[in-house]
Design a protein around this motif. Structure first.
Motif, PDB file in Angstrom:
ATOM      1  N   LYS A 169      47.826  26.986  41.727  1.00 52.88           N
ATOM      2  CA  LYS A 169      47.825  27.671  43.020  1.00 52.88           C
ATOM      3  C   LYS A 169      47.509  26.717  44.176  1.00 52.88           C
ATOM      4  N   LEU A 170      46.744  25.665  43.888  1.00 52.69           N
ATOM      5  CA  LEU A 170      46.362  24.716  44.942  1.00 52.69           C
ATOM      6  C   LEU A 170      47.298  23.506  45.004  1.00 52.69           C
ATOM      7  N   GLY A 171      48.416  23.581  44.254  1.00 44.43           N
ATOM      8  CA  GLY A 171      49.427  22.532  44.352  1.00 44.43           C
ATOM      9  C   GLY A 171      49.246  21.353  43.419  1.00 44.43           C
ATOM     10  N   PHE A 172      48.394  21.501  42.421  1.00 44.32           N
ATOM     11  CA  PHE A 172      48.172  20.439  41.442  1.00 44.32           C
ATOM     12  C   PHE A 172      49.087  20.631  40.234  1.00 44.32           C
ATOM     13  N   LYS A 173      49.166  19.622  39.388  1.00 43.08           N
ATOM     14  CA  LYS A 173      49.826  19.767  38.099  1.00 43.08           C
ATOM     15  C   LYS A 173      48.887  20.554  37.178  1.00 43.08           C
TER      16      LYS A 173
END
Length: 233
Positions: A169-173
């Motif tokens: 959700k926070l744009g990480f892998k």
């Protein structure tokens, strides 16, 4: 694709170095003459060096220039001294060699001249290579710290999301979820950002500089481990 001009430049630099060897062998030492020649060749070197795109090639050239010059002069001097007589004596078939000649004045002068010229040359060349410093603001530990500091990671965790879902959700892998899972607990793992005072300082400094409001959960966690060692705006 490797720049063709870059390859040509490497060849020209190799030829230029050969000219330094030849010059010191052909000319008696004269400071003004040697300085002028060294400066001239250094300018040429700088021009060719700037044309090389491959940083590995540039690093190798720098290394060779700084470490291999003394091997070059020793090889040349040894060649000057390598006279021998390969006469075969029929009595026992043994090959006898004339002993190495004593280092004469001419060779000593050449060796000194060469070292003088190389030093003048090295003092004039300019080594420019691109810095390979990592951008910390793009590293997972730093980005995790920012999401903890601004409170977004805590909010998602309070809503019941798994660490994997928080990461996504926070744009990480998905594989970066371990940075969150370790930082929420007491893990001694290096991915737990609260285990590094230096990293926390960098995260907080970034937040202060960019007016990112630091949430109370993050500041409390920092204070519990590093009292009075971190400065919050």
């Amino acid at each position: 694709m490797e720049n063709i001009n870059s390859d040509n430049s490497i060849e020209k630099i190799e030829f230029l170095i050969t000219r330094l060897v030849d010059f010191s062998n052909e000319n008696e030492f004269d400071h003004t003459l040697y300085l002028s020649f060294a400066n001239e060749k250094a300018k040429t070197f700088n021009r060719y060096f700037a044309e090389i795109d491959n940083e590995t090639h540039k690093a190798k050239i720098i290394s060779d220039l700084k470490t291999n010059f003394h091997f070059e002069v020793d090889n040349i001097v040894n060649e000057m001294l390598s006279t021998k007589d390969n006469t075969q004596y029929p009595s026992d078939g043994t090959t006898y060699y004339i002993s190495r000649p004593i280092l004469d004045t001419r060779i000593k002068s050449y060796k000194n001249n060469y070292k003088e010229l190389i030093q003048l040359f090295l003092n004039s060349v300019e080594f420019e290579t691109k810095s390979k410093v990592k951008d910390k603001t793009k590293e997972a530990w730093f980005l995790t710290g920012i999401q903890l500091a601004n409170g977004k990671a805590y909010e998602l965790r309070d809503q019941g999301f798994s660490f994997r879902d928080i990461a996504l959700k926070l744009g990480f892998k998905a594989s970066d979820n371990s940075y969150f899972s370790t930082s929420f607990g007491t893990s001694k793992d290096s991915k737990n950002i609260f285990n590094s005072l230096d990293r926390l300082k960098e995260i907080i400094e970034h937040c202060n500089l960019h007016d990112i409001k630091i949430c109370s959960k993050f500041s409390s966690e920092c204070a519990s481990k590093y009292q009075n060692e971190l400065i919050f705006n």
